[in-house]
Design a protein around this motif. Structure first.
Motif, PDB file in Angstrom:
ATOM      1  N   GLU A   1       0.836  -1.198   0.000  1.00  0.00           N
ATOM      2  CA  GLU A   1       0.000   0.000   0.000  1.00  0.00           C
ATOM      3  C   GLU A   1       0.867   1.243   0.000  1.00  0.00           C
ATOM      4  OE1 GLU A   1      -1.770   0.679   4.054  1.00  0.00           O
ATOM      5  OE2 GLU A   1      -0.817  -1.275   4.445  1.00  0.00           O
ATOM      6  N   ALA A   2       0.208   2.390  -0.196  1.00  0.00           N
ATOM      7  CA  ALA A   2       0.927   3.656  -0.128  1.00  0.00           C
ATOM      8  C   ALA A   2       1.496   3.842   1.271  1.00  0.00           C
ATOM      9  CB  ALA A   2      -0.015   4.802  -0.477  1.00  0.00           C
ATOM     10  N   MET A   3       2.698   4.378   1.332  1.00  0.00           N
ATOM     11  CA  MET A   3       3.363   4.574   2.620  1.00  0.00           C
ATOM     12  C   MET A   3       3.397   6.058   2.954  1.00  0.00           C
ATOM     13  SD  MET A   3       6.257   1.615   2.495  1.00  0.00           S
ATOM     14  CE  MET A   3       5.713  -0.107   2.594  1.00  0.00           C
ATOM     15  N   ASN A   4       3.349   6.358   4.236  1.00  0.00           N
ATOM     16  CA  ASN A   4       3.125   7.742   4.651  1.00  0.00           C
ATOM     17  C   ASN A   4       4.334   8.636   4.427  1.00  0.00           C
ATOM     18  OD1 ASN A   4       4.925   7.387   6.811  1.00  0.00           O
ATOM     19  ND2 ASN A   4       3.320   6.797   8.226  1.00  0.00           N
ATOM     20  N   VAL A   5       4.158   9.909   4.744  1.00  0.00           N
ATOM     21  CA  VAL A   5       5.178  10.908   4.420  1.00  0.00           C
ATOM     22  C   VAL A   5       6.492  10.669   5.142  1.00  0.00           C
ATOM     23  CG1 VAL A   5       4.489  12.556   6.199  1.00  0.00           C
ATOM     24  CG2 VAL A   5       5.523  13.387   4.066  1.00  0.00           C
ATOM     25  N   ARG A   6       6.474  10.045   6.289  1.00  0.00           N
ATOM     26  CA  ARG A   6       7.742   9.751   6.971  1.00  0.00           C
ATOM     27  C   ARG A   6       8.605   8.816   6.129  1.00  0.00           C
ATOM     28  NH1 ARG A   6       7.806  10.821  12.547  1.00  0.00           N
ATOM     29  NH2 ARG A   6       8.981   8.939  13.045  1.00  0.00           N
ATOM     30  N   VAL A   7       7.960   7.876   5.434  1.00  0.00           N
ATOM     31  CA  VAL A   7       8.702   6.986   4.546  1.00  0.00           C
ATOM     32  C   VAL A   7       9.217   7.765   3.342  1.00  0.00           C
ATOM     33  CG1 VAL A   7       8.541   4.978   3.037  1.00  0.00           C
ATOM     34  CG2 VAL A   7       7.440   4.944   5.290  1.00  0.00           C
ATOM     35  N   SER A   8       8.364   8.580   2.728  1.00  0.00           N
ATOM     36  CA  SER A   8       8.772   9.345   1.546  1.00  0.00           C
ATOM     37  C   SER A   8       9.935  10.283   1.867  1.00  0.00           C
ATOM     38  CB  SER A   8       7.588  10.156   1.003  1.00  0.00           C
ATOM     39  OG  SER A   8       6.536   9.303   0.613  1.00  0.00           O
TER      40      SER A   8
ATOM     41  N   TRP B   1      17.701   9.708   1.421  1.00  0.00           N
ATOM     42  CA  TRP B   1      18.677   8.744   0.929  1.00  0.00           C
ATOM     43  C   TRP B   1      19.121   9.082  -0.493  1.00  0.00           C
ATOM     44  CZ3 TRP B   1      15.105   4.092   2.420  1.00  0.00           C
ATOM     45  CH2 TRP B   1      15.248   3.801   3.785  1.00  0.00           C
ATOM     46  N   LEU B   2      18.149   9.297  -1.352  1.00  0.00           N
ATOM     47  CA  LEU B   2      18.448   9.407  -2.779  1.00  0.00           C
ATOM     48  C   LEU B   2      19.002  10.770  -3.185  1.00  0.00           C
ATOM     49  CD1 LEU B   2      15.319   7.601  -4.254  1.00  0.00           C
ATOM     50  CD2 LEU B   2      17.676   6.785  -4.372  1.00  0.00           C
ATOM     51  N   CYS B   3      18.481  11.825  -2.597  1.00  0.00           N
ATOM     52  CA  CYS B   3      18.779  13.177  -3.080  1.00  0.00           C
ATOM     53  C   CYS B   3      19.685  13.975  -2.142  1.00  0.00           C
ATOM     54  CB  CYS B   3      17.479  13.952  -3.293  1.00  0.00           C
ATOM     55  SG  CYS B   3      16.338  13.124  -4.436  1.00  0.00           S
ATOM     56  N   GLY B   4      20.036  13.386  -1.023  1.00  0.00           N
ATOM     57  CA  GLY B   4      20.906  14.102  -0.095  1.00  0.00           C
ATOM     58  C   GLY B   4      20.206  15.230   0.636  1.00  0.00           C
ATOM     59  N   THR B   5      18.864  15.239   0.608  1.00  0.00           N
ATOM     60  CA  THR B   5      18.128  16.242   1.361  1.00  0.00           C
ATOM     61  C   THR B   5      18.232  15.930   2.852  1.00  0.00           C
ATOM     62  OG1 THR B   5      16.133  14.926   0.985  1.00  0.00           O
ATOM     63  CG2 THR B   5      16.510  16.784  -0.479  1.00  0.00           C
ATOM     64  N   LYS B   6      17.847  16.887   3.657  1.00  0.00           N
ATOM     65  CA  LYS B   6      17.922  16.709   5.106  1.00  0.00           C
ATOM     66  C   LYS B   6      16.574  17.031   5.746  1.00  0.00           C
ATOM     67  CE  LYS B   6      22.887  17.683   5.214  1.00  0.00           C
ATOM     68  NZ  LYS B   6      23.246  16.263   5.328  1.00  0.00           N
ATOM     69  N   ILE B   7      15.533  16.405   5.191  1.00  0.00           N
ATOM     70  CA  ILE B   7      14.205  16.554   5.780  1.00  0.00           C
ATOM     71  C   ILE B   7      14.222  15.874   7.137  1.00  0.00           C
ATOM     72  CG2 ILE B   7      11.748  16.114   5.481  1.00  0.00           C
ATOM     73  CD1 ILE B   7      12.332  15.787   2.460  1.00  0.00           C
ATOM     74  N   LYS B   8      13.926  16.634   8.174  1.00  0.00           N
ATOM     75  CA  LYS B   8      14.028  16.094   9.518  1.00  0.00           C
ATOM     76  C   LYS B   8      12.846  15.185   9.814  1.00  0.00           C
ATOM     77  CE  LYS B   8      14.621  17.338  14.382  1.00  0.00           C
ATOM     78  NZ  LYS B   8      14.653  18.433  15.378  1.00  0.00           N
ATOM     79  N   ARG B   9      13.146  13.987  10.287  1.00  0.00           N
ATOM     80  CA  ARG B   9      12.103  13.074  10.732  1.00  0.00           C
ATOM     81  C   ARG B   9      11.959  13.248  12.229  1.00  0.00           C
ATOM     82  NH1 ARG B   9      12.632   6.761   9.579  1.00  0.00           N
ATOM     83  NH2 ARG B   9      13.990   6.834  11.388  1.00  0.00           N
TER      84      ARG B   9
END
Length: 320
Positions: free
Chosen positions: A288-295, A301-309
């Motif tokens: 199923e679709a996974m929530n924003v924490r997964v995205s 991982w892929l883009c080197g962003t630093k979105i804080k979880r």
């Protein structure tokens, strides 16, 4: 739900069948004869976003296929990294580079037949009684290889910074991209499809994704007289058998409630990876679709962003 006994089995599980002896020879020959098309079309579209350009890419591929993909590229003077995104079974997608799989309701055409629309039922087993060279997904895998080669050569692309990503069929194709083309430098696969077909038959028909395998036997071969022949051929598109060819880092996300791409078949892929790898279990998630924490985690991982979880323990606890 965590089943301790099944989890223990999964941690070392590599699948019910061995890889064919000539597996690597087969795929090396397939890739060697691919000619990257020079007569592709790259058309800029009216995207109405100030900081990005959208292109439609079409090119001819194996067995008369015509492949369609979308590219969304930032307006920068320097060459840019590329994320190849692959959609799930029976769908189509939009991302940095997103290819429509032939015969699955998108704009890609399925070979010389040029059937428009959906031909999805039977894609796994198509050609399975005629040998690995006739398999539908063999052509799809070579479409993926060709796409990576073609895009890597575009003027605005940094060919040393290519990644692949997808879920379900898209997770399988993200892994295939890395297995067949060493240009891919990192991969994220979410509940990947197309693995360990004998185990799928043993578990039973629990979803539409693998339904065609069971329909084949029910309506064409109820005594399973061709089972060994079929499975021996499908071994050439089994993603667990391709996994050892991947040299880049791989992250896999697995939902333990998945009754479409069973967790144990996903671990058959994971345990066959020879390089840097990491898996992440989501006990309450199925297919199923996974929530924003997964995205957010995936794009970090892929883009080197630093979105804080945010931590549910520390970030949301305050002193009274």
């Amino acid at each position: 739900m965590k089943n301790p006994t099944l989890l223990k089995e999964m941690l070392d599980y590599r699948g019910r069948d061995e890889m064919p002896d000539d597996f690597d020879t087969f795929w090396n020959k397939q890739v060697a004869v691919v000619e990257v098309p020079q007569d592709y079309q790259l058309l800029e579209k009216d995207f109405q976003i100030a900081y990005a350009i959208c292109y439609e890419l079409t090119f001819k591929s194996g067995n008369g296929g015509q492949i369609y993909a979308k590219l969304v590229v930032p307006k920068l003077s320097e060459k840019v990294p590329v994320l190849f995104h692959f959609h799930g079974y029976m769908g189509q997608g939009w991302d940095v580079v997103s290819m429509d799989v032939r015969g699955q309701s998108g704009y890609s055409l399925d070979g010389n037949r040029e059937v428009r629309g959906n031909t999805v039922k039977g894609h796994i087993i198509r050609g399975a009684l005629d040998g690995p060279d006739q398999l539908f997904f063999k052509d799809v895998y070579l479409d993926v290889y060709t796409l990576v080669e073609l895009v890597a050569g575009l003027d605005f692309v940094d060919e040393n910074r290519l990644s692949s990503f997808g879920g379900s069929q898209g997770g399988a194709l993200a892994l295939v991209a890395a297995a067949l083309n060493s240009r891919i430098k990192q991969t994220v696969a979410i509940y990947p499809f197309l693995a360990d077909f004998r185990r799928v038959l043993e578990i039973g028909n629990t979803s539409e994704a693998y339904d065609e395998l069971f329909r084949y036997f029910k309506f064409h071969d109820p005594f399973h007289e061709t089972e060994e022949q079929l499975l021996q051929t499908l071994a050439y598109i089994d993603v667990k058998n391709l996994a050892h060819r991947i040299s880049c880092p791989v992250q896999m996300i697995i939902g333990l409630e998945d009754d479409v791409c069973y967790p144990i078949t996903q671990f058959a892929i994971y345990n066959s990876l020879a390089g840097e790898k990491e898996y992440h279990l989501l006990p309450e998630y199925g297919h199923e679709a996974m929530n924003v924490r997964v995205s957010d985690t995936v794009f970090n991982w892929l883009c080197g962003t630093k979105i804080k979880r945010l931590s549910l323990v520390s970030d949301f606890n305050s002193e009274k």
